[in-house]
Design a protein around this motif. Structure first.
Motif, PDB file in Angstrom:
ATOM      1  N   GLN A   1       0.826  -1.218   0.000  1.00  0.00           N
ATOM      2  CA  GLN A   1       0.000   0.000   0.000  1.00  0.00           C
ATOM      3  C   GLN A   1       0.857   1.264   0.000  1.00  0.00           C
ATOM      4  O   GLN A   1       0.495   2.267  -0.592  1.00  0.00           O
ATOM      5  N   LEU A   2       2.002   1.189   0.694  1.00  0.00           N
ATOM      6  CA  LEU A   2       2.861   2.373   0.787  1.00  0.00           C
ATOM      7  C   LEU A   2       3.889   2.417  -0.336  1.00  0.00           C
ATOM      8  O   LEU A   2       4.671   3.358  -0.436  1.00  0.00           O
ATOM      9  N   GLY A   3       3.907   1.368  -1.148  1.00  0.00           N
ATOM     10  CA  GLY A   3       4.862   1.314  -2.253  1.00  0.00           C
ATOM     11  C   GLY A   3       6.302   1.196  -1.778  1.00  0.00           C
ATOM     12  O   GLY A   3       7.220   1.666  -2.435  1.00  0.00           O
ATOM     13  N   ALA A   4       6.515   0.574  -0.607  1.00  0.00           N
ATOM     14  CA  ALA A   4       7.877   0.438  -0.067  1.00  0.00           C
ATOM     15  C   ALA A   4       8.631  -0.664  -0.811  1.00  0.00           C
ATOM     16  O   ALA A   4       8.044  -1.653  -1.233  1.00  0.00           O
TER      17      ALA A   4
ATOM     18  N   LEU B   1       9.202  -9.114   0.202  1.00  0.00           N
ATOM     19  CA  LEU B   1       7.905  -9.542   0.731  1.00  0.00           C
ATOM     20  C   LEU B   1       7.931 -11.035   1.043  1.00  0.00           C
ATOM     21  O   LEU B   1       8.569 -11.805   0.343  1.00  0.00           O
ATOM     22  N   ALA B   2       7.234 -11.424   2.110  1.00  0.00           N
ATOM     23  CA  ALA B   2       7.233 -12.826   2.523  1.00  0.00           C
ATOM     24  C   ALA B   2       6.115 -13.608   1.850  1.00  0.00           C
ATOM     25  O   ALA B   2       6.114 -14.832   1.844  1.00  0.00           O
ATOM     26  N   ASN B   3       5.145 -12.880   1.305  1.00  0.00           N
ATOM     27  CA  ASN B   3       3.954 -13.557   0.778  1.00  0.00           C
ATOM     28  C   ASN B   3       3.779 -13.308  -0.719  1.00  0.00           C
ATOM     29  O   ASN B   3       4.419 -12.436  -1.292  1.00  0.00           O
ATOM     30  N   SER B   4       2.855 -14.074  -1.294  1.00  0.00           N
ATOM     31  CA  SER B   4       2.630 -13.982  -2.735  1.00  0.00           C
ATOM     32  C   SER B   4       2.021 -12.630  -3.092  1.00  0.00           C
ATOM     33  O   SER B   4       1.058 -12.173  -2.466  1.00  0.00           O
ATOM     34  N   GLU B   5       2.589 -12.005  -4.114  1.00  0.00           N
ATOM     35  CA  GLU B   5       2.211 -10.633  -4.421  1.00  0.00           C
ATOM     36  C   GLU B   5       0.775 -10.498  -4.905  1.00  0.00           C
ATOM     37  O   GLU B   5       0.113  -9.499  -4.624  1.00  0.00           O
ATOM     38  N   ASP B   6       0.259 -11.508  -5.607  1.00  0.00           N
ATOM     39  CA  ASP B   6      -1.114 -11.438  -6.131  1.00  0.00           C
ATOM     40  C   ASP B   6      -2.119 -11.238  -5.003  1.00  0.00           C
ATOM     41  O   ASP B   6      -2.957 -10.353  -5.040  1.00  0.00           O
ATOM     42  N   THR B   7      -2.022 -12.111  -3.973  1.00  0.00           N
ATOM     43  CA  THR B   7      -2.947 -12.032  -2.839  1.00  0.00           C
ATOM     44  C   THR B   7      -2.782 -10.701  -2.124  1.00  0.00           C
ATOM     45  O   THR B   7      -3.757 -10.074  -1.718  1.00  0.00           O
ATOM     46  N   LEU B   8      -1.518 -10.292  -1.938  1.00  0.00           N
ATOM     47  CA  LEU B   8      -1.261  -9.044  -1.223  1.00  0.00           C
ATOM     48  C   LEU B   8      -1.945  -7.882  -1.934  1.00  0.00           C
ATOM     49  O   LEU B   8      -2.586  -7.044  -1.303  1.00  0.00           O
ATOM     50  N   ARG B   9      -1.834  -7.844  -3.266  1.00  0.00           N
ATOM     51  CA  ARG B   9      -2.424  -6.723  -4.032  1.00  0.00           C
ATOM     52  C   ARG B   9      -3.938  -6.709  -3.884  1.00  0.00           C
ATOM     53  O   ARG B   9      -4.553  -5.653  -3.770  1.00  0.00           O
ATOM     54  N   LYS B  10      -4.524  -7.907  -3.880  1.00  0.00           N
ATOM     55  CA  LYS B  10      -5.979  -7.997  -3.749  1.00  0.00           C
ATOM     56  C   LYS B  10      -6.428  -7.345  -2.426  1.00  0.00           C
ATOM     57  O   LYS B  10      -7.321  -6.511  -2.402  1.00  0.00           O
ATOM     58  N   VAL B  11      -5.766  -7.744  -1.321  1.00  0.00           N
ATOM     59  CA  VAL B  11      -6.146  -7.212  -0.004  1.00  0.00           C
ATOM     60  C   VAL B  11      -5.771  -5.727   0.089  1.00  0.00           C
ATOM     61  O   VAL B  11      -6.529  -4.918   0.626  1.00  0.00           O
TER      62      VAL B  11
ATOM     63  N   ALA C   1      -5.724  -3.491  -2.186  1.00  0.00           N
ATOM     64  CA  ALA C   1      -6.603  -2.621  -2.973  1.00  0.00           C
ATOM     65  C   ALA C   1      -7.953  -2.408  -2.277  1.00  0.00           C
ATOM     66  O   ALA C   1      -8.671  -1.461  -2.584  1.00  0.00           O
ATOM     67  N   SER C   2      -8.281  -3.309  -1.327  1.00  0.00           N
ATOM     68  CA  SER C   2      -9.631  -3.263  -0.760  1.00  0.00           C
ATOM     69  C   SER C   2      -9.746  -2.409   0.498  1.00  0.00           C
ATOM     70  O   SER C   2     -10.818  -2.311   1.087  1.00  0.00           O
ATOM     71  N   SER C   3      -8.634  -1.830   0.982  1.00  0.00           N
ATOM     72  CA  SER C   3      -8.723  -1.039   2.213  1.00  0.00           C
ATOM     73  C   SER C   3      -7.570  -0.041   2.283  1.00  0.00           C
ATOM     74  O   SER C   3      -6.538  -0.232   1.629  1.00  0.00           O
ATOM     75  N   PRO C   4      -7.717   1.011   3.114  1.00  0.00           N
ATOM     76  CA  PRO C   4      -6.630   1.989   3.253  1.00  0.00           C
ATOM     77  C   PRO C   4      -5.545   1.488   4.213  1.00  0.00           C
ATOM     78  O   PRO C   4      -5.806   0.587   5.016  1.00  0.00           O
ATOM     79  N   PRO C   5      -4.337   2.080   4.143  1.00  0.00           N
ATOM     80  CA  PRO C   5      -3.238   1.656   5.029  1.00  0.00           C
ATOM     81  C   PRO C   5      -3.606   1.750   6.515  1.00  0.00           C
ATOM     82  O   PRO C   5      -3.150   0.916   7.299  1.00  0.00           O
TER      83      PRO C   5
END
Ligand SMILES: [Zn+2]
Length: 413
Positions: free
Chosen positions: A353-356, A360-370, A372-376
């Motif tokens: 979310q912060l574009g840091a 990453l420890a987790n799969s990027e696809d799932t991370l992007r999904k979550v 995109a659905s909420s603010p930091p």
């Protein structure tokens, strides 16, 4: 003289290691810990010189050590490798009978202490101190390897302090704890502190590839998921049930959309932890009860047997109490591991979310999904809810209650 924290000028030199491969023998299982390995190898060389009646390198060896570092960084692996280096004629080669006995915890001159319950009492510690004062049968050192020394009660720590203050000449104490602050200052100040760091994922992956023959892409994914925890990375790469448990945990964020699925995932996290604890403890419990029965001569007949059998009831009760305490601890640890994975997932979400620019420890696809659905801000609140849940578990709140409260907070965001 080196500084007491072991990081003085004497330790800054790097080891001479052949290019492209890590140190050999038992020290080879410590990826990314080159400074620690160098320090321990020098100490072992110093110890060997003392035994040979030669002058050791000044300050290299001392009789009390404290191994610290985050979970999985290899505290007990380092202590075990050092124990082998002290006891083996070949500096901890990893191949000889002596090294294998140290690894298996069966070496006659190694007292391996692993507190199984939530705390380690004064009675056990006094007994340990007595045994530690004995002469080594192999003529080298009597090594006490005390894992999770931070579980000592205050009285136990006092009993331990006396032994460390006035050590038997050939006894070496190796204590392990998450950080030096976890031990009372009086003990801490008498130990040389060895600090392990979180190894880079690439260093962990290298070990999995070279020592375990795991395929590179899989090794790197496991190393990233385990965040520098070597043992856990190995388990994720080779043990299908460990990988499945992690997948179960990571389904929680996707399920945290409404009440029903959130409560169901809380229940499933608790159930998984219970099953894991059961699997781990059952494997240990039955053989322990068997060997106790054998020790008391169950099944044999003759003079004194009946009396011995009556004595067994008390010992069996003690054993069962200890087993129960261990089961509680395993269940708590397993649940905590799941919560840490969950917190790590949301940390990754926050990074996305912060574009840091971090690993990453987790799969990027799932991370992007979550992401995109909420603010930091919501992600931060979710991390806080997970941490609160961990804290409530240490306060003995019923696990299901604490987990439900947490998953509901995850839904609320
Ligand atoms: Zn050896």
């Amino acid at each position: 003289m080196s500084s007491p924290d072991g990081r003085g000028a004497a330790w800054t030199e790097q080891p001479s290691v052949p290019e492209g491969r890590g140190p050999s023998g038992l020290f080879g299982d410590l990826p990314g810990q080159d400074a620690v390995v160098a320090q321990l190898q020098r100490a072992a060389a110093g110890a060997a010189a003392i035994l040979a009646g030669q002058p050791p390198e000044p300050g290299a060896m001392t009789h009390a050590w404290l191994f610290t570092g985050p979970p999985g960084s290899g505290r007990s692996v380092a202590a075990r490798a050092f124990a082998a280096a002290l006891l083996c004629d070949d500096g901890g080669c990893g191949e000889c009978a002596c090294c294998r006995q140290v690894l298996a915890g069966t070496h006659a001159d190694l007292l391996l202490i692993r507190p199984e319950g939530l705390s380690y009492g004064v009675k056990q510690t006094r007994d340990l101190v007595l045994r530690a004062a004995g002469k080594p049968t192999g003529g080298r050192w009597q090594v006490v390897l005390f894992e999770d020394a931070d579980r000592c009660t205050e009285q136990a720590a006092n009993a331990l302090l006396k032994a460390i203050e006035e050590p038997a000449p050939q006894t070496v104490w190796l204590l392990c704890a998450p950080s030096a602050e976890d031990l009372v200052p009086t003990i801490r100040s008498r130990c040389r502190v060895v600090t392990l760091v979180v190894p880079a994922s690439s260093a962990v992956a290298k070990v999995l590839i070279e020592r375990d023959g795991i395929e590179p892409a899989k090794a790197l994914a496991a190393a990233r998921a385990a965040q520098g925890h070597v043992g856990r990375a190995r388990r994720l790469a080779v043990d299908a049930s460990a990988a499945k448990r992690r997948a179960d945990v990571l389904r929680v964020p996707l399920a945290a959309t409404s009440l029903g699925p959130a409560l169901a995932s809380a229940a499933s996290l608790v159930r998984t932890a219970e099953e894991e604890a059961k699997a781990v403890t059952e494997e240990l419990d039955e053989p322990e009860r068997d060997s106790l029965r054998r020790a008391f001569g169950e099944g044999s007949t003759g003079k004194g047997v009946a009396k011995a059998m009556r004595g067994m009831a008390g010992a069996m009760k003690d054993l069962e109490d200890r087993q129960k305490s261990r089961a509680t601890r395993v269940k708590r640890d397993t649940l905590d591991q799941a919560l840490l994975e969950l917190a790590l997932f949301y940390r990754d979400v926050l990074m996305v979310q912060l574009g840091a620019d971090v690993e990453l420890a987790n799969s990027e696809d799932t991370l992007r999904k979550v992401a995109a659905s909420s603010p930091p801000e919501a992600t931060l609140r979710r991390v806080q809810a997970i941490m609160r849940c961990r804290e409530r578990l240490t306060l003995n709140v019923a696990p299901l209650l604490a987990l439900e409260e947490m998953t509901l907070s995850l839904v609320a965001g």
